[in-house]
Design a protein around this motif. Sequence first.
Motif, mmCIF file in Angstrom:
data_model
loop_
_atom_site.group_PDB
_atom_site.id
_atom_site.type_symbol
_atom_site.label_atom_id
_atom_site.label_comp_id
_atom_site.label_asym_id
_atom_site.label_seq_id
_atom_site.Cartn_x
_atom_site.Cartn_y
_atom_site.Cartn_z
ATOM 1 N N PHE A 268 0.588 -1.070 -0.516
ATOM 2 C CA PHE A 268 -0.249 0.053 -0.134
ATOM 3 C C PHE A 268 1.003 1.236 0.133
ATOM 4 O O PHE A 268 0.637 2.147 -0.264
ATOM 5 C CB PHE A 268 -0.723 0.086 1.243
ATOM 6 C CG PHE A 268 -1.580 1.616 1.626
ATOM 7 C CD1 PHE A 268 -2.850 1.720 0.897
ATOM 8 C CD2 PHE A 268 -1.316 2.093 2.187
ATOM 9 C CE1 PHE A 268 -3.387 2.355 1.175
ATOM 10 C CE2 PHE A 268 -2.227 3.693 2.374
ATOM 11 C CZ PHE A 268 -3.178 3.673 1.499
ATOM 12 N N MET A 269 1.838 1.633 1.017
ATOM 13 C CA MET A 269 2.629 2.432 0.905
ATOM 14 C C MET A 269 4.274 2.583 -0.601
ATOM 15 O O MET A 269 3.661 3.512 -0.389
ATOM 16 C CB MET A 269 4.064 2.050 1.763
ATOM 17 C CG MET A 269 2.923 2.761 3.656
ATOM 18 S SD MET A 269 2.175 3.647 3.323
ATOM 19 C CE MET A 269 2.914 5.349 4.996
ATOM 20 N N LEU A 270 4.317 1.228 -0.997
ATOM 21 C CA LEU A 270 4.291 1.617 -2.385
ATOM 22 C C LEU A 270 3.417 1.969 -3.652
ATOM 23 O O LEU A 270 3.911 3.158 -3.642
ATOM 24 C CB LEU A 270 5.097 -0.020 -2.682
ATOM 25 C CG LEU A 270 5.474 0.196 -3.923
ATOM 26 C CD1 LEU A 270 6.900 0.776 -3.622
ATOM 27 C CD2 LEU A 270 5.770 -1.422 -4.470
ATOM 28 N N ALA A 271 2.486 1.713 -3.705
ATOM 29 C CA ALA A 271 0.925 2.475 -4.314
ATOM 30 C C ALA A 271 1.286 3.973 -4.180
ATOM 31 O O ALA A 271 1.071 4.385 -5.388
ATOM 32 C CB ALA A 271 0.329 1.349 -4.413
ATOM 33 N N LEU A 272 0.857 4.117 -3.310
ATOM 34 C CA LEU A 272 0.704 5.579 -2.740
ATOM 35 C C LEU A 272 1.579 6.430 -3.201
ATOM 36 O O LEU A 272 1.631 8.002 -3.420
ATOM 37 C CB LEU A 272 0.150 5.864 -1.258
ATOM 38 C CG LEU A 272 -0.291 6.520 -0.461
ATOM 39 C CD1 LEU A 272 -1.859 6.870 -0.679
ATOM 40 C CD2 LEU A 272 -0.920 6.542 1.076
ATOM 41 N N GLY A 273 2.899 5.900 -2.324
ATOM 42 C CA GLY A 273 4.215 6.973 -3.311
ATOM 43 C C GLY A 273 4.649 7.265 -4.439
ATOM 44 O O GLY A 273 4.534 7.815 -5.226
ATOM 45 N N ALA A 274 3.941 6.370 -5.244
ATOM 46 C CA ALA A 274 4.670 6.233 -6.373
ATOM 47 C C ALA A 274 3.256 6.984 -7.288
ATOM 48 O O ALA A 274 4.045 7.781 -8.409
ATOM 49 C CB ALA A 274 4.243 4.407 -6.982
ATOM 50 N N GLY A 275 2.281 7.026 -6.650
ATOM 51 C CA GLY A 275 1.243 8.037 -6.999
ATOM 52 C C GLY A 275 1.475 9.255 -6.884
ATOM 53 O O GLY A 275 0.899 10.308 -8.128
ATOM 54 N N GLY A 276 1.564 9.361 -5.440
ATOM 55 C CA GLY A 276 1.824 10.832 -5.235
ATOM 56 C C GLY A 276 3.427 11.447 -5.956
ATOM 57 O O GLY A 276 3.046 12.308 -5.900
ATOM 58 N N GLY A 277 4.385 10.547 -5.819
ATOM 59 C CA GLY A 277 5.329 11.168 -7.000
ATOM 60 C C GLY A 277 5.198 11.470 -8.047
ATOM 61 O O GLY A 277 5.479 12.687 -8.389
ATOM 62 N N PHE A 278 4.025 10.966 -8.703
ATOM 63 C CA PHE A 278 3.413 10.768 -10.323
ATOM 64 C C PHE A 278 2.964 12.476 -10.345
ATOM 65 O O PHE A 278 2.768 13.344 -11.050
ATOM 66 C CB PHE A 278 3.177 9.887 -10.550
ATOM 67 C CG PHE A 278 2.318 9.843 -12.366
ATOM 68 C CD1 PHE A 278 3.354 9.553 -13.219
ATOM 69 C CD2 PHE A 278 1.323 10.413 -13.232
ATOM 70 C CE1 PHE A 278 3.011 9.307 -14.571
ATOM 71 C CE2 PHE A 278 0.991 10.729 -13.807
ATOM 72 C CZ PHE A 278 1.662 10.279 -14.758
ATOM 73 N N LEU A 279 2.571 12.419 -9.019
ATOM 74 C CA LEU A 279 1.550 13.661 -8.724
ATOM 75 C C LEU A 279 1.767 14.955 -8.995
ATOM 76 O O LEU A 279 1.896 15.836 -8.823
ATOM 77 C CB LEU A 279 0.664 13.572 -7.742
ATOM 78 C CG LEU A 279 -1.085 14.712 -7.483
ATOM 79 C CD1 LEU A 279 -0.818 15.242 -8.522
ATOM 80 C CD2 LEU A 279 -1.586 14.544 -6.112
ATOM 81 N N LEU A 280 3.288 14.601 -7.843
ATOM 82 C CA LEU A 280 4.154 15.541 -7.872
ATOM 83 C C LEU A 280 4.792 16.181 -8.737
ATOM 84 O O LEU A 280 4.962 17.521 -9.430
ATOM 85 C CB LEU A 280 5.271 15.328 -6.533
ATOM 86 C CG LEU A 280 6.702 16.593 -6.566
ATOM 87 C CD1 LEU A 280 6.038 17.695 -5.750
ATOM 88 C CD2 LEU A 280 7.515 15.495 -5.594
ATOM 89 N N ALA A 281 5.340 15.729 -9.936
ATOM 90 C CA ALA A 281 5.714 15.504 -10.826
ATOM 91 C C ALA A 281 5.062 15.868 -11.787
ATOM 92 O O ALA A 281 5.704 16.786 -12.700
ATOM 93 C CB ALA A 281 6.275 13.390 -11.022
ATOM 94 N N LEU A 282 3.420 15.815 -11.677
ATOM 95 C CA LEU A 282 2.782 16.676 -13.144
ATOM 96 C C LEU A 282 2.569 17.823 -12.731
ATOM 97 O O LEU A 282 2.969 18.664 -13.307
ATOM 98 C CB LEU A 282 0.882 15.757 -13.210
ATOM 99 C CG LEU A 282 1.447 14.714 -13.611
ATOM 100 C CD1 LEU A 282 0.015 13.889 -13.362
ATOM 101 C CD2 LEU A 282 1.408 14.830 -15.473
#
Length: 321
Positions: free
Chosen positions: A262-276
């Motif tokens: 869960f933390m990996l998926a949340l971090g990857a999604g948050g990282g994509f949101l941050l990059a965007l």
Amino acid sequence: MISFMKRAVQLFLLILVLLIVLPGYSNAENAFLKKSAFKDNRTISIEFAGELDQEWATNPANFKVFEKSNPDVLLPVEKVALSPDKRTVSLNFKDDLNQKEPHVVSTTTVRSQGKDMGTALVDVKKPYIGYLFSILIGAMLINNYVFTKYLGLCVFIGTSKKKDTAIGMGVTFTIVMVISAMISWFLYQFVLKPFRLDFLQVVVFIGLVSLTVQAVDTILRKVNPALFKAFGVYLVLVIANCVILAVPLTLASNEYNAFESFMLALGAGGGFLLALFLMASSRERLELANVPPTFKGLPIAFVTTGLFALAFMGFSGMAIF
């Protein structure tokens, strides 16, 4: 949109609270041994429930230490220090310990006030909540899937022209990633592994992503039409994003449990949101900048992406806990 974001933040905070109150790893096989931890880079601290015999506690030969992943290589204990209350021993080593890996400490028969308390075997690991947080921050910043692994660039470049669009895509992406990752973890652990169907994981994960996107599309259409109008255009693009597939493959190869996945998926999604968001903010400014005609549009966008990637390289090697 604002109400949805508030609910998402509240859910995230609730999950963090639950993780904090969790007991973490149960790491001792002897009830006389209370807890263990890395004291510093060269010291392991072990606390016992009662007073130890000094002669036994200060003898390095009574302790064997090795990394859990490499039990054949023993780490020599240089010396052992006993605390004034005779309940805590500190094992000192000549070389630095690799704290990223769990260690195992085994003892001979523990002696306490002239009595034998049996042997002890204990795992020494970082605090579990810290480990989970390091997975989250690692996927979001240190190993950002866009700026360090160069995944999902087609959707990243195509939806980062405006901040509103970028936020909508990032939130949708995170929701789909978390849901698909948790379903993928369940199927991998309870279906693919037990029946030795690991070789089908790529096909299965692709199908799960498609089903998740379709489910989110249907739910948003019925529950919140306004939100569907804001996100629905970008849901189809999520299926084609390779980051969605990279996360299940990562959690499968690392054998993460449910919380870690869960933390990996949340971090990857948050990282994509941050990059965007960072990219969209820059591109809005670039629209007003005096950019040479040759570099207008995609060329300057790729140059900016490269600069962001160089900046994110500064997080390489950073350790949170």
